[in-house]
Write an enzyme that holds these catalytic residues in place. Structure first.
Site, PDB file in Angstrom:
ATOM      1  NE  ARG A  12      -0.038   6.818 -11.503  1.00 58.24           N
ATOM      2  CZ  ARG A  12      -1.101   6.364 -10.855  1.00 58.24           C
ATOM      3  NH1 ARG A  12      -1.482   6.920  -9.718  1.00 58.24           N
ATOM      4  NH2 ARG A  12      -1.784   5.331 -11.324  1.00 58.24           N
TER       5      ARG A  12
ATOM      6  CG  HIS B  78      -3.851  -0.447 -12.017  1.00 58.41           C
ATOM      7  ND1 HIS B  78      -2.786   0.386 -12.314  1.00 58.41           N
ATOM      8  CD2 HIS B  78      -3.995  -0.376 -10.668  1.00 58.41           C
ATOM      9  CE1 HIS B  78      -2.325   0.930 -11.198  1.00 58.41           C
ATOM     10  NE2 HIS B  78      -3.053   0.496 -10.184  1.00 58.41           N
TER      11      HIS B  78
ATOM     12  CG  HIS C 138      -3.677  -1.801  -5.957  1.00 55.57           C
ATOM     13  ND1 HIS C 138      -3.418  -0.745  -5.135  1.00 55.57           N
ATOM     14  CD2 HIS C 138      -3.480  -1.344  -7.222  1.00 55.57           C
ATOM     15  CE1 HIS C 138      -3.088   0.322  -5.861  1.00 55.57           C
ATOM     16  NE2 HIS C 138      -3.129  -0.014  -7.131  1.00 55.57           N
TER      17      HIS C 138
ATOM     18  CB  CYS D   9      -4.194   0.049   0.086  1.00 55.45           C
ATOM     19  SG  CYS D   9      -5.963   0.386   0.114  1.00 55.45           S
TER      20      CYS D   9
END
Lengths: 322, 322
Positions: free
Chosen positions: A25, A217, A219, A250
């Site tokens: 996803r 979560h 990055h 991003c």
């Protein structure tokens, strides 16, 4: 106790964590070229074979908004359910919830940004309107006997507003809990999380919304994604999201990486004495396979370097290294 | 106390650390195309302007062994010494020491591998022979009034032998100390360091060779370089080596990254409440400039993403992010 387990104990790390693979996803959603449905299914099946048990498989979003995920129902239908895996999917609205329920997902994820500007930009609604809309999603899910989880985007900072107050996070988590949503994922949407922010936000949630379980979560946009995991582990967090190969990006920083790479996360966890139930080698092989599917190098490192204790023959190339 | 300083205190981090930029040496040594001497000088000058005060500037090694560093003397001569910077250089042998002394370096670095096979492969000598050879280097340096530092390559694992016993590290550090070399850099030559190994090795050195100061040199080969820095900080280490942009590589893993990126390290340190005296923005600008010099993207992340609190206009691109 061995060296790694002693390290984990010293920092108060949990003994075992769950990894949620979000590559299908979050990793793919912004890819301009459509990735074949069969590849998306193979991605999940391969990672399930490597021991991953939880997947954010897709999003039941408008095909116009996210064309890459227009095959959401086929992906869910195509995955091998012989293994004990759990498939979650994003649902932005009641229509998505109906489709997700029909597809037979194990959980639906509603999402809201901690900052008003990002929420408006992301879903064209005020935060309060988003929350109000989730009630219908929850009703649909309850009817179908499916769990609902809540994500909070821009939990560590907003690309439009800058710092996000911790109170915005706890307020949303409380609103979620009032609807019966007690699994909350803090999303580091644009890579603004730092270890002190992770510690602060986890502590605040624990204190103010103790009924909720927390997932993180991150990055790797600014290179410190795994350091943030370390901070989360020290707060006792047991659920981390990542994407194979570090697939993703991003939207506000062209060229910057996206999600932390699953294979690097597994490598770090095992080396820090935290169990995952995942085969670290098989997951690097899946990352290498994924690079083939995407036709390019991905940011994850562990797959390129190979196992830590892989030894080379003495006639291997070596430059003078200090 | 602010959030970041509180985090640093909780983990027992030092208040301030020194960063040694090794890009001009470790970052460049394996580059097949010669990087112009003027670019090497500009690299150091730019980083000095950004606040970096220590550089491993080059290596006085045979030009046949490392053609990229054949301009060692010119680089040292060309750097702007108006700023209070400290230039160290590798010296593999007495001939290198003489050249380094003539060039006017601030310190010489001798290096030895913790594992016998790697030392033989790297410098074609047994470890005992290497150590014996350092005596002459130390004599030349002493004569010239120049400090000698010692590096230990493969401190966290060997690409030929696998695990390296901690006793090999402390033995070498003791041998160094007996020669008056009390600055010891643990080199993670092929990216095999893990947080528990970092903790173990730092503790052992502190205990067994308390007179030595410890520097840590990590590669990001398997993605956890900055987590290893975190482990080093928790041991109170105050000297870390890195390269701008993450320039460099691993001779045993084609495609894998090399040194941790200076700009990512500075970003992490500041966000974890540790001072460096370095301008984080200027260092990302230097990384972007370095990508121009090299004509390719480098692995460092902080420069691509920009400052954490840089905000975008509301009409910036944004995809639906959960």
């Amino acid at each position: 106790m061995n060296r790694n387990a002693a390290y984990a104990r010293r920092y108060g790390f949990p003994q075992r964590v769950r990894i949620v693979e979000v590559g299908p996803r979050d990793g793919l959603q912004a890819e301009p070229e459509f990735v074949a449905t069969s590849d998306k299914i193979a991605m999940i099946d391969r990672l399930a074979a490597a021991g991953i048990r939880e997947f954010e498989a897709t999003s039941f979003v408008s095909p116009r908004a996210v064309p890459q995920l227009r095959d959401a129902a086929e992906v869910v239908a195509g995955v091998d359910r012989g293994r004990p895996i759990r498939l979650t999917t994003l649902v932005p609205n009641p229509r998505g919830a109906v489709a997700a329920a029909e597809a037979g997902v194990d959980a639906m994820v509603v999402f809201l940004s901690a900052s008003e500007s990002h929420n408006r930009k992301n879903v064209n609604r005020a935060r309060a309107e988003s929350l109000e809309g989730f009630r219908e999603v929850v009703a649909i899910a309850r009817e179908a006997g499916i769990k609902v989880q809540g994500a909070i985007a821009t939990s560590f900072g907003c690309p439009f507003e800058g710092e996000v107050d911790v109170g915005a996070i706890t307020d949303i988590a409380k609103a979620y809990a009032q609807m019966g949503i007690t699994h909350v994922t803090l999303g580091d949407t644009t890579g603004m999380a730092t270890p002190p922010l992770v510690a602060e936000r986890c502590k605040a949630l624990r204190r103010e919304v103790p009924e909720s379980e927390i997932a993180l979560h991150f990055h790797n946009t600014r290179g410190i994604g795994l350091v943030n995991v370390h901070a989360g582990l020290a707060e006792g967090i047991t659920i981390f999201e990542s994407s194979i190969g570090g697939l993703g990006g991003c939207p506000f920083a062209p060229g910057a990486t996206g999600n932390i790479a699953t294979e690097d996360l597994v490598y770090m966890l095992h080396e820090c004495g935290v169990e995952t139930g995942i085969d670290a080698i098989a997951v690097t092989e899946a990352a290498a396979w994924m690079e083939g599917v995407m036709g390019r190098k991905l940011p994850g490192q562990a797959a390129k370097a190979g196992p830590r204790l892989k030894t080379s023959a003495l006639d291997a190339v070596a430059t003078a290294c200090g």
